[in-house]
Design a protein around this motif. Structure first.
Motif, PDB file in Angstrom:
ATOM      1  N   LEU A  62      35.552  49.838  34.452  1.00 55.62           N
ATOM      2  CA  LEU A  62      36.971  49.771  34.301  1.00 55.62           C
ATOM      3  C   LEU A  62      37.692  49.672  35.469  1.00 55.62           C
ATOM      4  CD1 LEU A  62      39.471  49.219  32.207  1.00 55.62           C
ATOM      5  CD2 LEU A  62      39.585  51.566  32.368  1.00 55.62           C
ATOM      6  N   LEU A  63      37.706  51.002  36.183  1.00 54.86           N
ATOM      7  CA  LEU A  63      38.686  51.004  37.487  1.00 54.86           C
ATOM      8  C   LEU A  63      37.986  49.931  38.600  1.00 54.86           C
ATOM      9  CD1 LEU A  63      38.764  55.043  37.595  1.00 54.86           C
ATOM     10  CD2 LEU A  63      40.581  53.218  36.974  1.00 54.86           C
ATOM     11  N   ARG A  64      36.766  49.456  38.702  1.00 54.75           N
ATOM     12  CA  ARG A  64      36.499  48.673  39.721  1.00 54.75           C
ATOM     13  C   ARG A  64      36.914  47.279  39.512  1.00 54.75           C
ATOM     14  NH1 ARG A  64      33.565  50.917  43.597  1.00 54.75           N
ATOM     15  NH2 ARG A  64      32.442  52.821  43.201  1.00 54.75           N
ATOM     16  N   ALA A  65      36.926  47.060  38.175  1.00 56.88           N
ATOM     17  CA  ALA A  65      37.472  45.681  37.591  1.00 56.88           C
ATOM     18  C   ALA A  65      39.004  45.650  37.809  1.00 56.88           C
ATOM     19  CB  ALA A  65      37.303  45.535  36.087  1.00 56.88           C
ATOM     20  N   LEU A  66      39.724  46.792  37.816  1.00 56.15           N
ATOM     21  CA  LEU A  66      41.365  46.938  37.888  1.00 56.15           C
ATOM     22  C   LEU A  66      41.332  46.728  39.549  1.00 56.15           C
ATOM     23  CD1 LEU A  66      42.596  49.673  35.606  1.00 56.15           C
ATOM     24  CD2 LEU A  66      42.213  47.320  35.289  1.00 56.15           C
ATOM     25  N   ALA A  67      40.472  47.068  40.210  1.00 61.74           N
ATOM     26  CA  ALA A  67      40.750  46.810  41.889  1.00 61.74           C
ATOM     27  C   ALA A  67      40.509  45.396  42.221  1.00 61.74           C
ATOM     28  CB  ALA A  67      39.618  47.815  42.759  1.00 61.74           C
ATOM     29  N   ALA A  68      39.589  45.002  41.548  1.00 62.19           N
ATOM     30  CA  ALA A  68      39.246  43.417  41.736  1.00 62.19           C
ATOM     31  C   ALA A  68      40.568  42.565  41.432  1.00 62.19           C
ATOM     32  CB  ALA A  68      38.041  42.956  41.061  1.00 62.19           C
ATOM     33  N   LEU A  69      41.101  42.952  40.316  1.00 60.07           N
ATOM     34  CA  LEU A  69      42.071  42.232  39.883  1.00 60.07           C
ATOM     35  C   LEU A  69      43.343  42.310  40.424  1.00 60.07           C
ATOM     36  CD1 LEU A  69      42.740  40.800  36.939  1.00 60.07           C
ATOM     37  CD2 LEU A  69      43.698  42.966  36.157  1.00 60.07           C
ATOM     38  N   ARG A  70      43.673  43.545  41.283  1.00 60.85           N
ATOM     39  CA  ARG A  70      44.986  43.749  42.090  1.00 60.85           C
ATOM     40  C   ARG A  70      44.535  42.892  43.214  1.00 60.85           C
ATOM     41  NH1 ARG A  70      43.660  49.120  44.845  1.00 60.85           N
ATOM     42  NH2 ARG A  70      42.105  47.448  45.810  1.00 60.85           N
ATOM     43  N   ASP A  71      43.099  42.818  43.737  1.00 57.37           N
ATOM     44  CA  ASP A  71      42.866  42.116  44.993  1.00 57.37           C
ATOM     45  C   ASP A  71      43.056  40.695  44.828  1.00 57.37           C
ATOM     46  OD1 ASP A  71      42.312  44.640  46.092  1.00 57.37           O
ATOM     47  OD2 ASP A  71      40.194  44.339  46.038  1.00 57.37           O
ATOM     48  N   ALA A  72      43.078  40.404  43.531  1.00 60.10           N
ATOM     49  CA  ALA A  72      43.285  38.989  43.289  1.00 60.10           C
ATOM     50  C   ALA A  72      44.860  38.416  43.075  1.00 60.10           C
ATOM     51  CB  ALA A  72      42.545  38.533  41.990  1.00 60.10           C
ATOM     52  N   GLY A  73      45.433  39.436  43.230  1.00 58.53           N
ATOM     53  CA  GLY A  73      47.070  39.181  43.307  1.00 58.53           C
ATOM     54  C   GLY A  73      47.575  39.238  41.850  1.00 58.53           C
TER      55      GLY A  73
END
Length: 371
Positions: free
Chosen positions: A207-218
């Motif tokens: 979950l948290l790694r997905a959220l980091a990727a989501l943030r990095d995608a803007g």
């Protein structure tokens, strides 16, 4: 009918803390028309009895639990005979229920509600990790008169083991969760929700790694995580390591009363489990008009793609992409919410109780008994 239901826990005398809401919803509905006795194995360390929602709860407590539970069932049967004995969860619950039913010459039912059929050795989880567990399940699930499970993937797993089972979802109590119509997002910043104990089965690392990727995608979002921390702060540490402190709040345990407004305010529920028979929170969110994106387990798998979006277990890249897809396509998000709510309302707690009652009557009819 006089009913005996064996559960591992979730029946605290407060009715609010240390409870499993679907258990309470089912017990309350059955108790309206039947005499219900719930035999709970480990709610409290010492034996005790209390009333809850019209049922009598018999807490077995620690020490020789299985033998004392069977003895308690037999003793209550002598007071007035049971019609059927049901286990919710297999494992010790089903062993107790089926053994007692055989001794008393009664029909028994087992409902699979957790990880009884899996062997996830990497996280030391599942009822089939060891030969004793596999043997117990093989014997008990073939000795009982009926097997049910909450979702289609669990029914399919049982079929692969040669055990026919019925799909009976454990539905939401609509008096506690009044339906809310799906609604459009109110703000540019997406409000995400995750509800689960912090543990390896729920896999908040993904979950948290997905959220980091989501943030990095803007993507602009805020995530509330509700659940008891059993990992000694490891997920909090990972969130800090990933730089998510401006996006994620860990709220700890919340009662159902406290959880409802949090879910109602969300735009999307996100789940990351490696295994689920449900989860119940997907149904609660659906009733509240909130759709779900998550890993392909339980209801998430069986509802995808029309009423939920599922990705492979452990695929944090795919999970991030699925969240972003739903958040940028408001029409899709609303369609998912509407379809999910339709399903959850059709299989609510009343439906669950009616379906189990019909199964009880069927088993009694097979044996020439009466309700």
């Amino acid at each position: 009918m006089k009913l005996a239901i064996v559960v591992p826990g979730g029946m605290d005398r407060t009715g609010e803390y240390r409870v499993i809401p679907v258990f309470l919803a089912l017990i309350a509905r059955l108790a309206r028309h039947h005499e219900v006795h719930v035999f709970v194995l480990h709610q409290e360390p010492l034996p005790a009895t209390w009333s809850l929602l019209g049922a009598t709860v018999h807490n077995i407590g620690n020490g020789w639990t299985r033998l004392r539970a069977i003895a308690a069932l037999r003793a209550e049967h002598r007071v007035a005979p049971f019609a059927v004995i049901q286990a919710i969860f297999s494992g010790s619950c089903s062993l107790i229920a089926v053994a007692a039913a055989k001794l008393l010459r009664l029909p028994s039912l087992v409902h699979i509600a957790g990880g009884e059929l899996v062997a996830l050795h990497a996280i030391d989880y599942g009822g089939r990790r060891r030969w004793k567990g596999r043997l117990r399940e093989a014997v008990v699930l073939r000795a009982t008169d009926a097997v049910s499970a909450a979702s289609a993937p669990i029914v399919d797993t049982l079929a692969l083991l040669g055990i026919p089972a019925r799909r009976i979802p454990l539905g939401v109590d609509l008096t506690a969760w009044p339906p809310l119509a799906p609604r459009r997002r109110a703000a540019p910043r997406a409000r995400l929700m995750h509800v689960a104990s912090l543990n390896q089965v729920k896999d908040q690392t993904t979950l948290l790694r997905a959220l980091a990727a989501l943030r990095d995608a803007g993507v602009d979002f805020a995530m509330d995580i509700v659940g008891v921390d059993t990992l000694q702060g490891r997920m909090h540490g990972l969130a800090l390591q990933l730089g998510l402190e401006a996006h994620v709040r860990f709220l700890g345990f919340r009662t159902q009363r406290e959880l409802r407004p949090l879910i109602a305010a969300a735009d999307l529920l996100v789940m990351s489990s490696v295994h689920e028979a449900g989860p119940l929170v997907l149904l609660e969110a659906a009733v509240a008009g909130v759709p779900t994106v998550g890993t392909a387990v339980g209801h998430i798998a069986e509802w995808s793609p029309s009423a939920a979006i599922a990705v492979e277990v452990g695929d944090w890249v795919g999970l991030a992409a699925a969240i972003q897809r739903v958040l940028v396509d408001e029409a899709l998000r609303c369609r998912l919410a509407e379809a999910a709510q339709h399903r959850a309302l059709a299989e609510d707690a009343d439906y669950t109780a009616r379906t189990f009652e019909a199964l009880y009557r069927e088993l009694l009819a097979r044996r020439g008994g009466s309700a």
